[in-house]
Design a protein around this motif. Structure first.
Motif, PDB file in Angstrom:
ATOM      1  N   VAL A  67       5.035   4.058  -9.595  1.00  0.00           N
ATOM      2  CA  VAL A  67       3.815   4.191 -10.387  1.00  0.00           C
ATOM      3  C   VAL A  67       3.100   2.842 -10.439  1.00  0.00           C
ATOM      4  N   GLY A  68       1.797   2.842 -10.227  1.00  0.00           N
ATOM      5  CA  GLY A  68       1.001   1.624 -10.235  1.00  0.00           C
ATOM      6  C   GLY A  68       0.230   1.470  -8.946  1.00  0.00           C
ATOM      7  N   VAL A  69      -0.195   0.234  -8.669  1.00  0.00           N
ATOM      8  CA  VAL A  69      -0.979  -0.076  -7.476  1.00  0.00           C
ATOM      9  C   VAL A  69      -0.050  -0.437  -6.329  1.00  0.00           C
ATOM     10  N   ASN A  70      -0.256   0.179  -5.177  1.00  0.00           N
ATOM     11  CA  ASN A  70       0.586  -0.031  -4.003  1.00  0.00           C
ATOM     12  C   ASN A  70      -0.273  -0.399  -2.806  1.00  0.00           C
ATOM     13  N   LYS A  71       0.298  -1.206  -1.894  1.00  0.00           N
ATOM     14  CA  LYS A  71      -0.409  -1.646  -0.691  1.00  0.00           C
ATOM     15  C   LYS A  71       0.551  -1.632   0.491  1.00  0.00           C
ATOM     16  N   PHE A  72       0.056  -1.227   1.653  1.00  0.00           N
ATOM     17  CA  PHE A  72       0.902  -1.221   2.857  1.00  0.00           C
ATOM     18  C   PHE A  72       0.023  -1.352   4.091  1.00  0.00           C
ATOM     19  N   GLN A  73       0.669  -1.701   5.211  1.00  0.00           N
ATOM     20  CA  GLN A  73      -0.008  -1.835   6.500  1.00  0.00           C
ATOM     21  C   GLN A  73       0.173  -0.545   7.302  1.00  0.00           C
TER      22      GLN A  73
END
Length: 279
Positions: A67-73
């Motif tokens: 839960v929350g903000v996620n970032k990926f390539q």
């Protein structure tokens, strides 16, 4: 309300050669714990006239999602040239970045892509078989077209009223933090401005009907003209009778007269960019 909201997509290598891989940095927010992974796909549209030439360049499962903000390539290979008609390689096409949950697509981002020669001579006289080494692709990353779909997530309460739908229409109501919301707000503002202009024109056009004194003057004017017409018609009737007497039965008169007939939500404290398992 969507459990997952797309916040941003950054195209890392742009412009690039046609054979270069696609590289994206995707940021999204998850509001609830999800039981399953998210599936991200990149599709290349090979022809404007038929979807038979569309190619799925990459499919990627991302999870478990905190839960929350996620970032990926997200990286994908370039398209297979053997599946694209030679006449469709050079010019403008489209790539589609989409995300699904439990095989239900909830967001899609479309980008225009311009494939052009870097060599001026080839650009002026393109060969029948494209020289791919001289082709550069340019993704119009500043103007994405974002489409959202209402889907069922893990609970029945999140299901849309007519679930499961065929998803023929997008959910165009976007939160201010969602990716592509600015473009949609600009389009809505332009449409409202056009509607307001039409309303002003209609109001001005009806002004003559609401003017009291002018209507009275017009009525009096019409009454006067009507009396003149009657006198003239009487004179004409007398002339016509004289003509009948002189012409006898050869002249006939027609006795017929004229006929009457984007919901806001409270800001929540979220952890810094979380690590996401990509598999």
């Amino acid at each position: 309300m969507s459990v997952v909201s797309l916040l941003s997509v950054e195209v890392k290598n742009n412009p690039a050669t046609f054979n270069a891989p696609y590289e994206f940095e995707i940021t999204f927010e998850c509001l609830e714990q999800l039981q399953k992974d998210l599936e991200w796909k990149l599709t290349y549209v090979g022809s404007a006239t038929s979807n038979e030439h569309d190619q799925e360049l990459e499919s990627l499962l991302v999870g478990p999602i905190p839960v929350g903000v996620n970032k990926f390539q997200f990286n994908a290979d370039p398209p297979d040239l053997s599946r694209i008609p030679n006449s469709e390689i050079i010019g403008v096409t489209v790539i589609l970045l989409s995300c699904s949950y439990d095989e239900r697509e909830f967001v899609r981002v479309g980008y225009y892509v311009n494939n052009e020669y870097t060599d001026e001579a080839l650009a002026l006289e393109p060969p029948a078989k494209p020289v791919i080494e001289k082709v550069r692709r340019n993704i119009l990353a500043e103007k994405p077209r974002v489409t959202r779909f209402a889907i069922k997530w893990d609970s029945e309460e999140t299901a849309p009223p007519e679930f499961p739908p065929d998803q023929p229409e997008a959910d165009l109501v976007a939160d201010g933090d969602q990716y592509g919301a600015e473009e949609e707000e600009e389009e809505e503002a332009e449409a409202e401005g056009a509607a307001a202009a039409e309303g002003d024109d209609a109001e001005m056009a009806g002004g003559e009907d609401t003017a009291g004194p002018a209507a009275d003057d017009d009525a009096a004017s019409e009454a006067g003209s009507e009396e003149i017409d009657i006198e003239e018609s009487e004179g004409e009737d007398e002339d016509e009778e004289e003509v009948e007497e002189e012409g006898g039965d050869d002249m006939e008169m027609d006795d017929a007269g004229p006929a009457n007939d984007d919901q806001s939500r409270p800001q929540q404290a979220v952890p810094p960019n979380a690590d996401v398992m990509v598999h």
